[in-house]
Enzyme design. Sequence first.
Site, PDB file in Angstrom:
ATOM      1  N   ILE A 191      -7.075   2.579   4.375  1.00  0.00           N
ATOM      2  CA  ILE A 191      -6.161   2.146   5.442  1.00  0.00           C
ATOM      3  C   ILE A 191      -5.934   0.645   5.321  1.00  0.00           C
ATOM      4  CG2 ILE A 191      -5.843   1.982   7.944  1.00  0.00           C
ATOM      5  CD1 ILE A 191      -7.470   4.589   8.167  1.00  0.00           C
TER       6      ILE A 191
ATOM      7  N   ARG B  41      -1.745  13.565   7.630  1.00  0.00           N
ATOM      8  CA  ARG B  41      -1.797  14.133   6.262  1.00  0.00           C
ATOM      9  C   ARG B  41      -3.086  14.904   6.000  1.00  0.00           C
ATOM     10  NH1 ARG B  41       1.386  10.067   6.996  1.00  0.00           N
ATOM     11  NH2 ARG B  41       3.297   9.891   5.768  1.00  0.00           N
TER      12      ARG B  41
ATOM     13  N   GLU C  87     -15.741   3.851  -5.138  1.00  0.00           N
ATOM     14  CA  GLU C  87     -16.794   4.577  -5.876  1.00  0.00           C
ATOM     15  C   GLU C  87     -16.292   5.917  -6.434  1.00  0.00           C
ATOM     16  OE1 GLU C  87     -17.580   2.887  -2.825  1.00  0.00           O
ATOM     17  OE2 GLU C  87     -18.206   1.314  -4.227  1.00  0.00           O
TER      18      GLU C  87
ATOM     19  N   TRP D 136     -15.856   6.566   3.591  1.00  0.00           N
ATOM     20  CA  TRP D 136     -15.149   5.597   4.447  1.00  0.00           C
ATOM     21  C   TRP D 136     -14.049   6.418   5.147  1.00  0.00           C
ATOM     22  CZ3 TRP D 136     -16.607   0.332   3.686  1.00  0.00           C
ATOM     23  CH2 TRP D 136     -15.940  -0.587   4.495  1.00  0.00           C
TER      24      TRP D 136
ATOM     25  N   HIS E 279      -7.602  -6.601   0.451  1.00  0.00           N
ATOM     26  CA  HIS E 279      -8.592  -5.644  -0.039  1.00  0.00           C
ATOM     27  C   HIS E 279      -7.954  -4.285  -0.320  1.00  0.00           C
ATOM     28  CE1 HIS E 279     -13.032  -5.322  -0.378  1.00  0.00           C
ATOM     29  NE2 HIS E 279     -12.751  -4.031  -0.397  1.00  0.00           N
TER      30      HIS E 279
ATOM     31  N   GLU F 159      -6.171  -6.338   7.229  1.00  0.00           N
ATOM     32  CA  GLU F 159      -5.518  -7.645   7.333  1.00  0.00           C
ATOM     33  C   GLU F 159      -5.668  -8.476   6.070  1.00  0.00           C
ATOM     34  OE1 GLU F 159      -7.303  -9.221  10.826  1.00  0.00           O
ATOM     35  OE2 GLU F 159      -6.068  -7.988  12.151  1.00  0.00           O
ATOM     36  N   THR F 160      -6.422  -7.963   5.110  1.00  0.00           N
ATOM     37  CA  THR F 160      -6.664  -8.718   3.877  1.00  0.00           C
ATOM     38  C   THR F 160      -6.131  -7.920   2.686  1.00  0.00           C
ATOM     39  OG1 THR F 160      -8.782  -7.675   3.396  1.00  0.00           O
ATOM     40  CG2 THR F 160      -8.831  -9.563   4.896  1.00  0.00           C
TER      41      THR F 160
HETATM   42  C1  DLZ Z   1     -14.448  -2.312   1.821  1.00  0.00           C
HETATM   43  C2  DLZ Z   1     -13.506  -1.199   2.129  1.00  0.00           C
HETATM   44  C3  DLZ Z   1     -12.425  -1.423   2.994  1.00  0.00           C
HETATM   45  C4  DLZ Z   1     -12.124  -2.747   3.607  1.00  0.00           C
HETATM   46  N1  DLZ Z   1     -11.599  -0.412   3.318  1.00  0.00           N
HETATM   47  C5  DLZ Z   1     -11.811   0.812   2.790  1.00  0.00           C
HETATM   48  C6  DLZ Z   1     -10.939   1.879   3.132  1.00  0.00           C
HETATM   49  O1  DLZ Z   1      -9.994   1.763   3.918  1.00  0.00           O
HETATM   50  N2  DLZ Z   1     -11.189   3.084   2.560  1.00  0.00           N
HETATM   51  C7  DLZ Z   1     -12.215   3.296   1.657  1.00  0.00           C
HETATM   52  O2  DLZ Z   1     -12.364   4.413   1.163  1.00  0.00           O
HETATM   53  N3  DLZ Z   1     -13.054   2.291   1.343  1.00  0.00           N
HETATM   54  C8  DLZ Z   1     -12.883   1.074   1.904  1.00  0.00           C
HETATM   55  N4  DLZ Z   1     -13.735   0.060   1.608  1.00  0.00           N
HETATM   56  C9  DLZ Z   1     -14.947   0.349   0.783  1.00  0.00           C
HETATM   57  C10 DLZ Z   1     -14.727   0.269  -0.724  1.00  0.00           C
HETATM   58  O3  DLZ Z   1     -14.033   1.403  -1.193  1.00  0.00           O
HETATM   59  C11 DLZ Z   1     -16.107   0.218  -1.423  1.00  0.00           C
HETATM   60  O4  DLZ Z   1     -16.901   1.282  -0.983  1.00  0.00           O
HETATM   61  C12 DLZ Z   1     -16.837  -1.081  -1.159  1.00  0.00           C
HETATM   62  O5  DLZ Z   1     -16.024  -2.186  -1.499  1.00  0.00           O
HETATM   63  C13 DLZ Z   1     -18.155  -1.156  -1.957  1.00  0.00           C
HETATM   64  O6  DLZ Z   1     -17.922  -1.046  -3.346  1.00  0.00           O
END
Ligand code: DLZ
Length: 157
Positions: free
Chosen positions: A89, A134, A66, A30, A95, A92-93
């Site tokens: 990052i 960074r 993960e 991600w 999460h 808006e939620t």
């Molecule tokens: C779902 C999600 C969100 C919204 N944002 C990020 C992020 O900014 N950086 C990141 O590494 N992973 C993000 N993920 C994915 C979650 O880490 C994860 O891969 C999923 O929820 C599936 O388990």
Amino acid sequence: MADYSNQTFLNEKIKLPHNDFKIGIVTALWNSDITLTLKKGAIKVLSDYGIKSNSIITWDVPGSYELIYASSKLASRGLDAIICLGVVIQGETPHFDFICDAVSNGIANITIKYNIPIGFGVLTTLDHDQALERAGGKHGHKGEEAAWTVLKMLEKG
Ligand code: DLZ
């Protein structure tokens, strides 16, 4: 003594007892434009210290959440240290908070359970620019710093 609150500590030469360590690098894909830069920096530091490429076990995972499973799995295989790299990052939620909490607690539990150093190269930023700063920008390179830090922890065994 080095100042660990800024990047100058990277210049401090670590005296490893040997360079035969097996080190894992787990990278969340991600925000991979940044995390792959962190990974490159981590590999560079390890190879600068003579860690052989076949002793660096890399595992790219979908997101930062993960990192927990992959680090635990690698730790159970007897690696000497692990470097976790990710970029979370704020959105808006809530999460963001759930992921950051889970990853930081998860990694802490693994380092305690397996008694190995884990470099926490997980950026938790308000926006993409803060993360870029960074990853080789004005706030240093957190991939290099995480790699340097695990080597520093291996200095004394
Ligand atoms: C779902 C999600 C969100 C919204 N944002 C990020 C992020 O900014 N950086 C990141 O590494 N992973 C993000 N993920 C994915 C979650 O880490 C994860 O891969 C999923 O929820 C599936 O388990």
